[in-house]
Scaffold this active site. Structure first.
Site, PDB file in Angstrom:
ATOM      1  N   ASP A  26       0.843  -1.194   0.000  1.00  0.00           N
ATOM      2  CA  ASP A  26       0.000   0.000   0.000  1.00  0.00           C
ATOM      3  C   ASP A  26       0.882   1.248   0.000  1.00  0.00           C
ATOM      4  O   ASP A  26       2.030   1.207   0.419  1.00  0.00           O
ATOM      5  CB  ASP A  26      -0.925   0.016   1.215  1.00  0.00           C
ATOM      6  N   GLY A  27       0.296   2.341  -0.474  1.00  0.00           N
ATOM      7  CA  GLY A  27       0.951   3.633  -0.465  1.00  0.00           C
ATOM      8  C   GLY A  27       0.048   4.645   0.211  1.00  0.00           C
ATOM      9  O   GLY A  27      -1.162   4.444   0.321  1.00  0.00           O
ATOM     10  N   GLU A  65       2.459   3.850  -3.967  1.00  0.00           N
ATOM     11  CA  GLU A  65       1.925   2.510  -4.276  1.00  0.00           C
ATOM     12  C   GLU A  65       2.945   1.717  -5.089  1.00  0.00           C
ATOM     13  O   GLU A  65       3.190   0.538  -4.828  1.00  0.00           O
ATOM     14  CB  GLU A  65       0.609   2.617  -5.054  1.00  0.00           C
ATOM     15  N   ASP A  85      -3.997  -2.702  -3.631  1.00  0.00           N
ATOM     16  CA  ASP A  85      -5.301  -2.065  -3.820  1.00  0.00           C
ATOM     17  C   ASP A  85      -5.215  -0.971  -4.878  1.00  0.00           C
ATOM     18  O   ASP A  85      -6.108  -0.162  -5.022  1.00  0.00           O
ATOM     19  CB  ASP A  85      -5.865  -1.537  -2.504  1.00  0.00           C
ATOM     20  N   HIS A 136      -9.029  -0.890   2.254  1.00  0.00           N
ATOM     21  CA  HIS A 136      -9.807  -0.599   3.467  1.00  0.00           C
ATOM     22  C   HIS A 136     -11.043  -1.492   3.570  1.00  0.00           C
ATOM     23  O   HIS A 136     -12.111  -1.056   3.987  1.00  0.00           O
ATOM     24  CB  HIS A 136     -10.199   0.888   3.509  1.00  0.00           C
ATOM     25  N   ASP A 146      -1.382  -0.709   4.960  1.00  0.00           N
ATOM     26  CA  ASP A 146      -1.863   0.668   5.086  1.00  0.00           C
ATOM     27  C   ASP A 146      -1.298   1.336   6.340  1.00  0.00           C
ATOM     28  O   ASP A 146      -0.886   2.496   6.297  1.00  0.00           O
ATOM     29  CB  ASP A 146      -3.389   0.673   5.109  1.00  0.00           C
TER      30      ASP A 146
END
Length: 191
Positions: A26-27, A65, A85, A136, A146
């Site tokens: 994740d970013g 990301e 994601d 999320h 995250d």
């Protein structure tokens, strides 16, 4: 002109007798250009507990990301399934990369990051696959990635915020973005 190597297609579900390590990536950024962070983690299998993260004072969410996926590829040897994601990351590696290489990276945003990431990916010779996951959504791997990215973003010292180019930095510190909008950078913007 040589023919560029073929990029393996996206594989949402890997069915194989060879074990893949699954890394969630994740970013995080403040929105638009600003401080950001990336994170990756492995939550199951022999490498469970492995994770990495980092931050940058002047970046975007897409850049972070991509950094997360690239850093996971660099850190985890063997067969690797990257669960992200970010459609930008997944499509970049699985759909757009051959065209970018064929066109010699013309008009590719973030090519300063894509080129080394592509080099790493192609050098892995089919060992890396990608799958998309809604962000999320409560999945422990995505939530941990995250958390790592958010913590890395918050850890970037305020003094490092903004572009490194002197002209752009002066513009940033004068609280105007390149498009002329007024933005006052503060620590509260990242929380």
């Amino acid at each position: 002109m040589t023919t560029p190597p073929k990029v393996p297609p996206a594989t949402p579900v890997v069915v194989t007798d060879r074990p893949y390590t699954t890394a969630y990536t994740d970013g995080s950024s403040t929105g638009g250009w600003g401080p950001g962070g990336w994170g990756w983690c492995v939550i199951e299998g022999p490498r469970a507990g492995a994770e990495g993260s980092g931050g940058c004072g002047w970046t975007t969410n897409q850049r972070e990301e991509l950094k997360a996926a690239h850093e996971a590829m660099l850190a985890i040897p063997g067969l690797l399934l990257i669960v992200a994601d970010s459609q930008y990351v997944i499509n970049g590696f699985t759909q757009w990369l051959n065209g970018w290489i064929r066109k010699d990276w013309a008009k590719v945003s973030n090519d300063d990051l894509w080129r080394p990431a592509a080099e790493t990916y192609l050098a892995r010779n089919g060992e890396v696959r990608f799958a998309w996951m809604k962000g999320h959504s409560g999945h422990p791997g995505n939530e941990r990635a995250d958390e790592l990215a958010g913590a890395a973003r918050l850890a970037v010292p305020f003094e490092e915020w903004g572009p490194t180019d002197p002209e752009q930095r002066a513009l940033y510190l004068s609280h105007k973005t390149p498009n002329g909008k007024y933005v006052k950078p503060t620590m509260e913007m990242t929380r």
